[in-house]
Design an enzyme around this catalytic site. Sequence first.
Site, PDB file in Angstrom:
ATOM      1  N   HIS A 108     -43.748 -50.993 -17.813  1.00 14.84           N
ATOM      2  CA  HIS A 108     -44.086 -52.426 -17.807  1.00 14.84           C
ATOM      3  C   HIS A 108     -42.861 -53.215 -17.345  1.00 14.84           C
ATOM      4  O   HIS A 108     -41.723 -52.847 -17.661  1.00 14.84           O
ATOM      5  CB  HIS A 108     -44.506 -52.850 -19.213  1.00 14.84           C
ATOM      6  CG  HIS A 108     -45.117 -54.215 -19.247  1.00 14.84           C
ATOM      7  ND1 HIS A 108     -44.362 -55.358 -19.197  1.00 14.84           N
ATOM      8  CD2 HIS A 108     -46.408 -54.618 -19.273  1.00 14.84           C
ATOM      9  CE1 HIS A 108     -45.171 -56.416 -19.218  1.00 14.84           C
ATOM     10  NE2 HIS A 108     -46.416 -55.985 -19.254  1.00 14.84           N
ATOM     11  N   GLU A 157     -49.295 -55.313 -11.708  1.00 16.09           N
ATOM     12  CA  GLU A 157     -48.948 -56.524 -12.443  1.00 16.09           C
ATOM     13  C   GLU A 157     -47.837 -57.265 -11.694  1.00 16.09           C
ATOM     14  O   GLU A 157     -46.647 -57.006 -11.930  1.00 16.09           O
ATOM     15  CB  GLU A 157     -48.454 -56.167 -13.845  1.00 16.09           C
ATOM     16  CG  GLU A 157     -49.504 -55.529 -14.723  1.00 16.09           C
ATOM     17  CD  GLU A 157     -49.285 -55.854 -16.187  1.00 16.09           C
ATOM     18  OE1 GLU A 157     -50.240 -56.286 -16.821  1.00 16.09           O
ATOM     19  OE2 GLU A 157     -48.160 -55.700 -16.674  1.00 16.09           O
TER      20      GLU A 157
HETATM   21  P1  PGA Z   1     -50.466 -61.575 -19.905  1.00 13.61           P
HETATM   22  O1  PGA Z   1     -49.674 -60.203 -19.969  1.00 13.61           O
HETATM   23  O2  PGA Z   1     -51.944 -61.230 -19.888  1.00 13.61           O
HETATM   24  O3  PGA Z   1     -50.073 -62.312 -21.158  1.00 13.61           O
HETATM   25  O4  PGA Z   1     -50.058 -62.273 -18.667  1.00 13.61           O
HETATM   26  C1  PGA Z   1     -50.079 -59.086 -19.217  1.00 13.61           C
HETATM   27  C2  PGA Z   1     -49.084 -57.985 -19.385  1.00 13.61           C
HETATM   28  O5  PGA Z   1     -47.882 -58.271 -19.510  1.00 13.61           O
HETATM   29  O6  PGA Z   1     -49.447 -56.796 -19.412  1.00 13.61           O
END
Ligand code: PGA
Length: 234
Positions: A108, A157
Amino acid sequence: MKKLFLVANWKSNKTVNEAHSFMISFLNHDFITWMHSQNTDVNSSKQIVICPSFTLLAELDKLIKQNAPSFSLSLGAQNISPFDKGPYTGEESATQIAEFAKYVILGHSERRLNFGETDQQVEEKAAIARKYQLEPIVCVQGKETPVPPNVHIVAYEPLDAISTGRVGEPAKPERAEEVAHFFRHEKHIPYVLYGGSVDPSNVRQYTSLESINGVLIGGASLDPVSFSQIIQNA
Ligand code: PGA
């Protein structure tokens, strides 16, 4: 019917009491009622995964086994040790996590930024996860992020989209589709998820895309009603 992974990333949130309340509310009032109203295809096409902190895994595992044993609801971790069990103070090994979880989020961006996690470490963690039958969900920040071998689930992401301590700007669906298509077809990853500011009102924009097989949800997964709406709207 397309398989969808709806993955909640709780990050460093919730005490045991708070997690217990979430699960009771989610199961009793929202999730189970909805699941019962669906046919079995829907149950098996939507894989719901909650990734809490390590401290919450045992309690949530117990609640799921007691209250929802036959539904496609499982647990994941947010990290694992790159080492096997042994003298590694402060680390949780894959074998410990696999007692409760089926999945583990790796790489992440918050781990890369705050803890200096490298692509090499992500690869080591993915290998040890597989050794203990944990399915890695590897976060990629763009097409340039390498994916370790034998990974079946990737979550795209983009950094700007994650609502880390501020309001994120969700990725344009066309961009999410383009990147997901790249990982599906050029990197041969079977399932690509999208993550970053997903909420009940925008989830379908992503899950309806041809190359996207689900979403990774941070902030909006902390509330049982909003997480349940995301599952239903996906
Ligand atoms: P968020 O986070 O939905 O709060 O933007 C997503 C993530 O960090 O996996």
